[in-house]
Design an enzyme around this catalytic site. Structure first.
Site, PDB file in Angstrom:
ATOM      1  N   ASP A  63       0.827  -1.202   0.000  1.00  0.00           N
ATOM      2  CA  ASP A  63       0.000   0.000   0.000  1.00  0.00           C
ATOM      3  C   ASP A  63       0.868   1.262   0.000  1.00  0.00           C
ATOM      4  O   ASP A  63       0.351   2.371  -0.109  1.00  0.00           O
ATOM      5  CB  ASP A  63      -0.994  -0.001   1.156  1.00  0.00           C
ATOM      6  CG  ASP A  63      -0.331  -0.086   2.525  1.00  0.00           C
ATOM      7  OD1 ASP A  63       0.914  -0.169   2.606  1.00  0.00           O
ATOM      8  OD2 ASP A  63      -1.072  -0.091   3.533  1.00  0.00           O
ATOM      9  N   SER A  64       2.183   1.072   0.056  1.00  0.00           N
ATOM     10  CA  SER A  64       3.110   2.179  -0.157  1.00  0.00           C
ATOM     11  C   SER A  64       2.924   2.798  -1.535  1.00  0.00           C
ATOM     12  O   SER A  64       3.419   3.902  -1.797  1.00  0.00           O
ATOM     13  CB  SER A  64       4.555   1.695   0.000  1.00  0.00           C
ATOM     14  OG  SER A  64       4.786   0.514  -0.753  1.00  0.00           O
ATOM     15  N   LYS A 132      -1.308  -9.371   3.027  1.00  0.00           N
ATOM     16  CA  LYS A 132      -0.565  -8.924   4.208  1.00  0.00           C
ATOM     17  C   LYS A 132      -1.424  -7.936   4.970  1.00  0.00           C
ATOM     18  O   LYS A 132      -2.081  -7.081   4.368  1.00  0.00           O
ATOM     19  CB  LYS A 132       0.759  -8.273   3.823  1.00  0.00           C
ATOM     20  CG  LYS A 132       1.577  -7.810   5.038  1.00  0.00           C
ATOM     21  CD  LYS A 132       2.980  -7.381   4.650  1.00  0.00           C
ATOM     22  CE  LYS A 132       3.039  -6.015   4.035  1.00  0.00           C
ATOM     23  NZ  LYS A 132       2.645  -4.924   4.989  1.00  0.00           N
ATOM     24  N   GLU A 134      -1.495  -5.464   8.772  1.00  0.00           N
ATOM     25  CA  GLU A 134      -0.728  -4.908   9.879  1.00  0.00           C
ATOM     26  C   GLU A 134      -1.429  -5.172  11.201  1.00  0.00           C
ATOM     27  O   GLU A 134      -2.651  -5.290  11.267  1.00  0.00           O
ATOM     28  CB  GLU A 134      -0.547  -3.400   9.687  1.00  0.00           C
ATOM     29  CG  GLU A 134       0.251  -3.032   8.449  1.00  0.00           C
ATOM     30  CD  GLU A 134       0.443  -1.533   8.297  1.00  0.00           C
ATOM     31  OE1 GLU A 134       0.056  -0.778   9.218  1.00  0.00           O
ATOM     32  OE2 GLU A 134       0.978  -1.109   7.259  1.00  0.00           O
ATOM     33  N   GLU A 201       9.142  -4.176  10.811  1.00  0.00           N
ATOM     34  CA  GLU A 201       9.571  -2.889  10.257  1.00  0.00           C
ATOM     35  C   GLU A 201       9.978  -1.904  11.342  1.00  0.00           C
ATOM     36  O   GLU A 201       9.293  -1.753  12.359  1.00  0.00           O
ATOM     37  CB  GLU A 201       8.452  -2.267   9.416  1.00  0.00           C
ATOM     38  CG  GLU A 201       8.854  -0.916   8.834  1.00  0.00           C
ATOM     39  CD  GLU A 201       7.861  -0.345   7.835  1.00  0.00           C
ATOM     40  OE1 GLU A 201       8.117   0.772   7.328  1.00  0.00           O
ATOM     41  OE2 GLU A 201       6.847  -0.998   7.556  1.00  0.00           O
TER      42      GLU A 201
END
Length: 286
Positions: A63-64, A132, A134, A201
């Site tokens: 999503d970056s 993925k 978070e 991260e």
């Protein structure tokens, strides 16, 4: 493993003609725990996927892309539709790597059922192998729910960009003993819930080393430690397309500088009427 792509100019430069090879699988990635480090980079387009795929075990449609492709201030505004469009492009451009797609903010947090609906949509629309998400302990029931229903899940702990408004920025996490312990507990919870791999991260290194030691699935570091089971970076960062990058990025090239120089040469040739030349125009037939 590697392959060679030949562009089929008879149809479209976007359609590669790959040498036959078998795509890696999620179980194969999981088996790499403690083995040769896994290589992962982000990809958002067909052509980028074609170039990265021979060298990577996994491609992350992150999503970056909100910041890298669309110039958004954070990943928060990214939508499922954006992820699906870019995810499908990356799958079309790859033949070797496991393609993982980020679930965007708001698409999975409300309930496991909502997460399943969103994840199923992404996998159906793209053909990707996994999603993925978070979060730590709070998301463990969701990871378990998805995993038990045939959706492979990669976890993400430590600095979680979707929570930037709560975290107050993108600084390294785990500098206090309490926060460090929570990050380790989050990773353990996600792994125990069935995650096939976990991104760590932006944490102080001992946390990444401890997580890698105690969880049974591979860990993928980004600003974490070389002792993780693999590494991931935003491809545009490591290629040097941006002047400003996080501390944990190593620039392996200066594509921004090389692109700027090439465009400057092109502009000079156009203004001097040196381009197009005889090789680039169609002469009349005799």
């Amino acid at each position: 493993m590697s392959t060679t792509f030949t562009i089929d100019t008879a149809t479209s430069r976007a359609n590669p003609m790959p040498a036959p090879m078998k795509r890696l699988t999620v179980p194969a990635i999981r088996k790499q725990k403690g083995g040769e480090p896994l290589v992962m980079l982000t990809a958002y387009t067909v052509r980028t996927a074609q170039l990265l795929d021979p060298h990577c075990d996994m491609l992350l449609v992150g999503d970056s892309l909100g910041q890298v492709v669309y110039g958004l201030p954070s990943t928060v505004p990214v939508t499922l539709e954006m992820m699906a469009a870019h995810g499908a492009a990356v799958v079309r451009g790859s033949y070797h790597a496991v393609v993982v797609i980020d679930m965007p903010f708001g698409s999975y947090e409300a309930s496991p059922e909502k997460a399943f609906e969103s994840a199923a949509y992404l996998l159906k629309q793209t053909g990707a192998a996994a999603v993925k998400l978070e979060g730590g302990t709070a998301m463990a029931p969701t990871v378990k729910f998805l995993s038990e229903r045939g959706i492979p899940v990669m976890g993400h702990v430590g600095l979680t960009p979707q929570a930037v408004n709560t975290l107050g920025g993108y600084g390294a996490r785990g500098r206090s003993k309490a926060e460090a312990a929570k990050i380790v507990a989050d990773a353990v919870a996600i792994a125990d819930a069935g995650a096939f791999a976990i991104v760590i991260e932006g944490v102080v290194e001992p946390i990444a080393i401890e997580i890698t030691r105690v969880v049974s699935c591979p860990t993928i570091g980004i600003g974490a430690s070389a002792q993780c089971d693999g590494q991931v970076l935003v491809a545009e960062d490591m290629l040097g397309l941006f002047e400003r990058t996080p501390r944990f990025v190593k620039k392996f090239d200066d594509l921004a500088g090389r692109i700027s120089a090439a465009v400057a040469t092109y502009a000079d040739d156009v203004r001097a009427r040196a381009f197009p030349g005889a090789e680039q125009i169609y002469a009349p037939k005799d």
